[in-house]
Write an enzyme that holds these catalytic residues in place. Structure first.
Site, PDB file in Angstrom:
ATOM      1  N   GLU A  46       0.976  -1.084  -0.023  1.00 53.73           N
ATOM      2  CA  GLU A  46      -0.223  -0.055   0.030  1.00 53.73           C
ATOM      3  C   GLU A  46       1.002   1.424   0.025  1.00 53.73           C
ATOM      4  O   GLU A  46       0.449   2.194  -0.700  1.00 53.73           O
ATOM      5  CB  GLU A  46      -1.011   0.154   1.267  1.00 53.73           C
ATOM      6  N   THR A 193      20.239 -38.669   2.623  1.00 54.91           N
ATOM      7  CA  THR A 193      20.815 -37.987   1.237  1.00 54.91           C
ATOM      8  C   THR A 193      22.122 -37.542   1.562  1.00 54.91           C
ATOM      9  O   THR A 193      22.775 -37.458   0.351  1.00 54.91           O
ATOM     10  CB  THR A 193      19.669 -37.004   0.984  1.00 54.91           C
TER      11      THR A 193
END
Length: 354
Positions: A46, A193
């Protein structure tokens, strides 16, 4: 409002933990100001739109502001946007959706109405929520929106029996994956991983204003202090069985060690999600192996699957998710296809748990 949503999309990477907001100011049928949320600590949409109008000498008195989220009403890093609209002389505010932040939650609209400004709320509300699904999820549940990404062959194989997995998908799909990493506040993986691939777990291939925080689920602190994802500091290692000497080495490497054990001696994944919410993580991006993927799904920690399917068949190998065995098909976890897109030669599927 559609213009305001498009403006908000320009803030996808830089605004978190603040929501992405767009604002368009219209007077006499003409757009006289545009803005979108700036990086944290800078102007909201705004204020940007008001500044844009002022820069061109345009009077916003009596104008209408279209905003994708209820203007804020509290003093945070910046002053309240609702007050700025009142002081500027805006006569009407159309907002897409009410702010879920309990510090706002209708108070911004009330400030506008008390000042005599006409207020409407609900225009393109679903699109506005979609724009900030992580923000709304965190505000409403205390947890981030969790997106679990996997890349596999058409027969659901993520790696060959010997562990080889580079590259199942083509370069364009891998680049697309980095765009999804970039919009997240944090990237989570598992120790399996890390030990298998020693990944960097960062955003590469294009300019971006920040790197997501890196998080490793590592119950017994098996990660090496020299792991690539620990470089440059700021990573978090989440364990269930703290070892003081290992913890000290990881802290010397610049990592934070967080201990969150469950009753079975593993990391308490739901509690980890709550902790990340407390740390203002809106979107969490997961790239892990089948074991952690399955655990996250089984414990209701995943909102969305991001699946890349390559047009190839690999036969035997590692699968996508290690889930508990079912006795009937009726016990299957249901998902809804949200979006199916072809990225180069790869099929990209966004599926959400219902």
């Amino acid at each position: 409002m559609q213009m305001a949503l498009e403006l908000a999309s320009r803030a996808t990477i830089a605004t978190s933990p603040n929501p992405k907001v767009g604002c368009v100011i219209v007077k006499d049928g003409l757009v006289i100001g545009e803005g979108w949320t700036q990086p944290v600590g800078q102007a909201h949409a705004e204020v940007q739109a008001l500044r844009d109008a002022a820069a061109y000498g345009r009077d916003v008195g009596g104008a209408t502001a279209y905003v994708t989220l209820e203007p804020c009403s509290h003093f945070g890093r910046t002053p309240p946007c609702a007050n700025a609209l009142v002081e500027a002389g805006i006569s009407r505010v159309v907002t897409a959706v009410e702010d879920a932040n309990p510090l706002v939650a209708g108070r911004g609209l009330a400030i506008l109405q008390a000042a005599g400004i006409a207020v409407e709320c609900g225009l393109l509300a679903q699109q506005a929520r979609e724009m900030n699904l992580g923000f709304f999820k965190r505000m409403e549940t205390g947890r981030p929106w969790v997106r679990l990404k996997v890349a596999a062959s058409l027969d659901g194989i993520t790696a060959l029996p010997n562990g080889h997995s580079q590259w199942i998908t083509a370069a364009r799909a891998r680049q697309d994956g980095h765009l999804w990493r970039a919009r997240a506040d944090a990237i989570l993986t598992g120790i399996g991983t890390v030990l298998a691939d020693d990944p960097q777990m960062n955003v590469r291939g294009f300019e971006h204003p920040r790197q997501p925080q890196k998080i490793v689920v590592d119950s017994h602190l098996r990660i090496a202090p020299g792991a690539k994802l620990l470089q440059n500091g700021g990573a978090m290692v989440v364990c269930a069985d703290p070892d003081a000497s290992k913890q000290e080495l990881l802290m010397q490497a610049g990592a934070e060690v967080l201990c969150l054990p469950d009753q079975e001696g593993r990391v308490n994944l739901p509690e980890l999600m709550q902790e990340l919410g407390r740390r203002q993580i809106n979107e969490l991006h997961v790239e892990a192996g089948a074991k952690l993927n399955g655990a996250l799904i089984a414990q209701d920690c995943v909102d969305e699957l991001l699946i890349y399917l390559a047009p190839k068949l690999l036969g035997d190998g590692a699968g996508l998710f290690a889930l508990p065995e079912l006795s009937t098909v009726d016990q299957a976890r249901a998902v809804v296809f949200h979006e199916v897109t072809q990225v180069g030669e790869t099929l990209r599927i966004l599926a959400r748990f219902s």
